[in-house]
Motif scaffolding. Structure first.
Motif, PDB file in Angstrom:
ATOM      1  N   ASN A 118      16.038  -0.107 156.790  1.00  0.00           N
ATOM      2  CA  ASN A 118      15.120  -0.923 155.992  1.00  0.00           C
ATOM      3  C   ASN A 118      14.355  -0.091 154.971  1.00  0.00           C
ATOM      4  N   ASN A 119      14.629   1.193 154.960  1.00  0.00           N
ATOM      5  CA  ASN A 119      13.947   2.067 154.006  1.00  0.00           C
ATOM      6  C   ASN A 119      14.423   1.737 152.587  1.00  0.00           C
ATOM      7  N   THR A 120      13.480   1.661 151.643  1.00  0.00           N
ATOM      8  CA  THR A 120      13.891   1.307 150.273  1.00  0.00           C
ATOM      9  C   THR A 120      14.795   2.381 149.672  1.00  0.00           C
ATOM     10  N   GLN A 121      14.730   3.587 150.226  1.00  0.00           N
ATOM     11  CA  GLN A 121      15.556   4.667 149.686  1.00  0.00           C
ATOM     12  C   GLN A 121      16.963   4.690 150.297  1.00  0.00           C
ATOM     13  N   TYR A 122      17.178   3.891 151.317  1.00  0.00           N
ATOM     14  CA  TYR A 122      18.527   3.794 151.877  1.00  0.00           C
ATOM     15  C   TYR A 122      19.353   2.922 150.933  1.00  0.00           C
ATOM     16  N   ARG A 123      20.479   3.471 150.440  1.00  0.00           N
ATOM     17  CA  ARG A 123      21.286   2.748 149.443  1.00  0.00           C
ATOM     18  C   ARG A 123      22.539   2.212 150.093  1.00  0.00           C
ATOM     19  N   LEU A 159      14.713  16.143 148.060  1.00  0.00           N
ATOM     20  CA  LEU A 159      16.174  16.048 147.977  1.00  0.00           C
ATOM     21  C   LEU A 159      16.642  15.152 146.846  1.00  0.00           C
ATOM     22  N   ARG A 160      15.702  14.649 146.039  1.00  0.00           N
ATOM     23  CA  ARG A 160      16.120  13.736 144.962  1.00  0.00           C
ATOM     24  C   ARG A 160      16.359  14.550 143.702  1.00  0.00           C
ATOM     25  N   VAL A 161      15.341  14.741 142.899  1.00  0.00           N
ATOM     26  CA  VAL A 161      15.514  15.575 141.700  1.00  0.00           C
ATOM     27  C   VAL A 161      14.396  16.614 141.649  1.00  0.00           C
ATOM     28  N   ALA A 313      16.438  10.649 153.166  1.00  0.00           N
ATOM     29  CA  ALA A 313      16.268  11.804 154.047  1.00  0.00           C
ATOM     30  C   ALA A 313      14.985  12.585 153.769  1.00  0.00           C
ATOM     31  N   ASP A 314      14.400  12.448 152.571  1.00  0.00           N
ATOM     32  CA  ASP A 314      13.155  13.184 152.322  1.00  0.00           C
ATOM     33  C   ASP A 314      11.943  12.261 152.284  1.00  0.00           C
ATOM     34  N   ASP A 315      12.175  11.026 152.663  1.00  0.00           N
ATOM     35  CA  ASP A 315      11.085  10.074 152.708  1.00  0.00           C
ATOM     36  C   ASP A 315      10.062  10.517 153.757  1.00  0.00           C
ATOM     37  N   LYS A 316       8.786  10.274 153.482  1.00  0.00           N
ATOM     38  CA  LYS A 316       7.758  10.745 154.417  1.00  0.00           C
ATOM     39  C   LYS A 316       7.819  10.040 155.763  1.00  0.00           C
ATOM     40  N   SER A 317       8.439   8.850 155.803  1.00  0.00           N
ATOM     41  CA  SER A 317       8.547   8.163 157.091  1.00  0.00           C
ATOM     42  C   SER A 317       9.716   8.701 157.926  1.00  0.00           C
ATOM     43  N   ILE A 318      10.625   9.423 157.304  1.00  0.00           N
ATOM     44  CA  ILE A 318      11.758  10.027 158.016  1.00  0.00           C
ATOM     45  C   ILE A 318      11.438  11.479 158.386  1.00  0.00           C
ATOM     46  N   TYR A 319      10.578  12.086 157.574  1.00  0.00           N
ATOM     47  CA  TYR A 319      10.197  13.497 157.764  1.00  0.00           C
ATOM     48  C   TYR A 319       9.919  13.870 159.228  1.00  0.00           C
ATOM     49  N   PRO A 320       9.168  13.053 159.982  1.00  0.00           N
ATOM     50  CA  PRO A 320       8.850  13.468 161.359  1.00  0.00           C
ATOM     51  C   PRO A 320      10.091  13.661 162.223  1.00  0.00           C
ATOM     52  N   TYR A 321      11.228  13.096 161.825  1.00  0.00           N
ATOM     53  CA  TYR A 321      12.427  13.173 162.659  1.00  0.00           C
ATOM     54  C   TYR A 321      13.333  14.357 162.335  1.00  0.00           C
TER      55      TYR A 321
END
Lengths: 470, 315
Positions: A118-123, A159-161, A313-321
């Motif tokens: 559900n992450n907006t960065q997941y494409r 990990l983006r630009v 993968a570099d989203d702050k909500s994924i960072y803890p994992y």
């Protein structure tokens, strides 16, 4: 709070790896230093090493302040940091491959599936797409801070630009020009081969069957804040710097418009966010991208670097994992520390954060560049109350972390030399199994006394970064 | 090379050349205004500059009277006037900025430093330091830009587009300078000392005074001035010389679309190559120059369509 000083021990004794520099600094007349600093300023202006600041008058350019006291890292310490970053970036790329294919890590229950899917960065458009070498983040800018002796934390995996590498290179060039004698006295590991390394990586991830790929750098244009860097890298690699309007897609193949007609493009080092890459697939109002480029990419006719969809993968909500990813994919213990993170979407975490706002750093989950964050200890009551309202209104949009005791380093400021906080962004390059980086990276320094925010958009400066060879 | 890159290179060199020639034109007008003359004649000179650049409406919106102060202010450093020297230097720098990775570091630094310095000069500052100084400075900066190009840039396609821009712009500008001055001078030509100074100033404005002496070893006559600036094959600011270069550079970058433009350049070049000044003057110089400038404009258009504006996607 006690802060680790990069140059001096707590008793004022100079640290061994800074001894020669310290002696030089003390022996060099203040006027000479002053003259050199003015010379650096003038040179940066003339060369036009500038960046644009969003929110200021359009087209206005500013210099990033450059400090002449280098940030020195002993070789032993660097080696361990390097191992840590290799490990981390490898795991992050494996994570990206996994979630865009079989999603083993979600099946194993290591990360809640909805956090990823559900992450907006997941494409979703990347599901099942086979990228060359299984690498998504060819270029990663890992932000590291030190909180004590040998104690390094990763703040963010960009990990983006990620940008800033041109400053790393220009800072070194400037230091060598201003103070050649320092390089005669120190064995400073060179960094100037970065563009060659980058080009080699980009060529290595060309689509299958292309033996002599045409590589280009894609920029949003001359008014982008990092335009200097885009044009610098293109020039250093000897490849074309293109804008979206210079490219077009025909029969799922990407071409650039040249004075001699269309020419096929194989690898695009793009400095445009996913959202703006293809108006047919993402934001329809984007004038920066190339219509149809996603189809060409999915068909394997062009490589985008970094890949589409790395933001998950570099989203702050994924960072803890990330530490769990390292254990899951590599079966290793993480070498670099993760900052303990409170996820405000969790009820207990939110309650804790609201009760301790004055001690914590609060960040927007999707924010970057030091915008939209609260540094509790450095904030006014009003600012804290403002964030309290934001958090209550939209808890899942924020994370919070303890305020780290970022190390500091002596820096030239108006009142003379004083300690200022800093971080380090090494640039990690990946293709296939191979992960490389040049020693050091970009050191950013917060020029405001006490400030822990080093972003150049927030008035941060830079320092040359020296990894000393044994 | 990217079409857009070529476009920026072409316009970068056109703008810097335009700034130089504008400095030359203003310089000669200003010098001529120092020679005793009626107020009417003086204002006519200044008026001609506004007319030459088709800026009547923009000028009238800001100033009521045409006089040296107003016109100089407007043409030297008025940021609202897109055709002022300062604006040209800004546009040259903006185009260079867009292709700073294609040009050499020295070229970029020259363009950037020129603009940074120009931006720091207010009109008052320029007047106080002596406006002649400023015109000299603009000419030197343009020479420096040209020099770094010749001295540092690989002579590939990018070089040819830069030269094309420089020479096309110069051909247009020399024709304009000659047209406006010939126009103003000729009817009042009275063989007197004034005339000598006026023609002398015109020649100096295109660095042709000494060249004239060397080439003719004789008194200055309007016919010879016209001949020198139009037909001399070896005079770097003459129309003939410029067209030599335009033809050569266009041949070097030719593509499958550019045949017609190349033919037009060849034709214009041949006409200059075989022309006689008597015929041009008999035809009427003003009319001849107007026709020439129209053709230069059409060439710019042709080059733009053939190379610079993104081509049709099929091809």
């Amino acid at each position: 709070m006690n802060f680790y000083n990069e140059m001096y021990e707590t008793d004022g004794q100079v640290r061994a790896h800074y001894a020669r520099y310290d002696a030089w600094l003390k022996a060099t007349p203040a006027e000479r230093i002053e003259r050199k600093r003015a010379e650096a300023d003038l040179a940066f202006h003339r060369v036009g090493i500038t960046f644009a600041v969003y929110g200021e008058e359009a087209g206005k350019e500013r210099l990033i302040p450059f400090d002449i006291i280098p940030r020195i890292i002993p070789s032993k310490e660097w080696k361990s940091m390097e191992r840590g970053m290799r490990q981390r970036v490898k795991a992050l790329n494996m994570f990206l491959w996994d979630i865009y294919h079989d999603q083993e890590i979600l099946k194993a229950g290591k990360i809640p599936a909805e956090q990823v899917l559900n992450n907006t960065q997941y494409r979703k458009v990347m599901q099942g797409v086979d990228v060359p070498g299984q690498v998504y983040a060819h270029i990663a800018g890992v932000d590291l801070v030190r909180a004590g002796e040998g104690e390094f934390y990763v703040l963010e995996d960009n990990l983006r630009v990620p940008s800033g590498v041109s400053y790393m290179l220009e800072d070194r060039k400037m230091m060598m020009r201003l103070f050649p004698e320092l390089f005669a006295r120190h064995k400073v590991a060179p960094v100037q081969h970065y563009p060659d390394m980058l080009l080699e990586k980009l060529r290595a991830v060309a689509p299958n069957g292309v033996s002599n790929p045409t590589v280009v750098v894609l920029t949003p244009g001359a008014y982008n804040s990092a335009y200097f860097e885009h044009s610098f890298l293109a020039q250093q690699m000897g490849v074309e710097l293109v804008e979206g309007r210079d490219l077009f897609v025909k029969d799922e193949v990407v071409y650039m418009r040249t004075t001699q007609g269309p020419q096929r493009v194989d690898v695009i080092y793009r400095r445009i966010d996913d959202d703006f890459m293809d108006p047919l697939a993402f934001r329809a109002d984007s004038a920066l991208g190339v219509p149809g480029i996603l189809r060409a990419y999915q068909a394997g006719n062009v490589t985008l670097s970094n890949a589409i969809g790395t933001g998950v993968a570099d989203d702050k909500s994924i960072y803890p994992y990330v530490p769990d990813m390292i254990r899951f994919y590599l079966d290793e213990e993480p070498i670099l520390n993760n900052v303990p993170t409170y996820m405000c979407r969790k009820k207990d975490d939110l309650a804790y954060v609201l009760a301790h706002l004055a001690e914590l750093v609060v960040k927007e989950v999707h924010g970057a560049g030091g915008y939209g964050m609260l540094v509790g200890p450095a904030s006014t009551k009003e600012q804290i109350e403002h964030f309290r309202q934001l958090l209550i209104a939209k808890p899942d949009g924020y994370i919070a972390q303890p305020t780290l005791a970022l190390s500091n380093c002596p820096t030239f400021v108006e009142e003379g030399i004083a300690p200022r906080h800093l971080d380090l962004r090494p640039f990690v390059l990946s293709s296939g199994k191979c992960v490389n980086m040049v020693p050091g990276g970009l050191t950013r320094v917060a020029l405001t006394k006490g400030s822990l925010v080093v972003n150049s958009s927030q008035g941060g400066g830079t320092k040359d970064t020296w990894v000393l060879e044994d | 090379m990217l079409s857009r890159t070529a476009d920026h290179l072409f316009w970068m060199s056109r703008y810097i050349e335009r700034a130089e020639n504008l400095a030359r034109l203003l310089d000669v007008t200003w010098q001529m205004s120092l020679v005793p003359q009626s107020e009417e004649a003086a204002n006519q000179n200044w008026n001609a500059i506004i007319g030459l650049n088709s800026l009547e409406a923009a000028y009238a919106a800001k100033y009521s009277a045409v006089n040296s102060d107003n016109v100089l202010h407007f043409m030297v450093s008025d940021p609202d006037n897109y055709a002022s020297i300062t604006s040209c230097l800004r546009l040259a720098r903006e185009n260079a900025h867009a292709v700073r990775g294609t040009i050499t570091t020295e070229m970029w630094e020259t363009m950037n430093a020129t603009w940074l310095e120009a931006r720091g000069k207010s009109f008052e500052h320029i007047i106080n330091a002596g406006i002649g100084e400023f015109f000299e400075w603009v000419k030197m900066r343009s020479s420096l830009a040209r020099g770094t190009t010749l001295g540092t840039l690989l002579q590939d396609e990018s070089f040819h587009f830069i030269r094309l821009g420089t020479l096309l712009e110069r051909a247009d500008n020399t024709a304009r300078i000659l047209d406006v001055k010939y126009h103003v001078l000729r009817p009042h030509g009275d063989e007197g000392a004034t005339d000598f100074y006026q023609w002398g100033a015109l020649l100096r404005s295109v660095s042709a005074f000494e060249v004239y002496r060397k080439a003719y070893r004789d008194v200055i006559t309007p016919e010879r001035v016209a001949e020198l600036l139009i037909l001399r094959n070896d005079m770097p600011r003459s129309l003939h010389f410029c067209m030599n270069g335009v033809l050569k550079n266009l041949e070097l970058i030719a593509n499958s679309h550019s045949g017609e433009t190349l033919r037009q350049v060849g034709l214009l070049h041949a006409q200059l190559h075989y022309a006689r000044v008597e015929d041009i003057l008999a035809h009427g110089l003003h009319q001849w120059l107007t026709d020439f400038m129209d053709r230069i404009y059409a060439l710019g258009d042709g080059i733009s369509k053939d190379f610079l504006v993104p081509m049709a996607e099929a091809a």
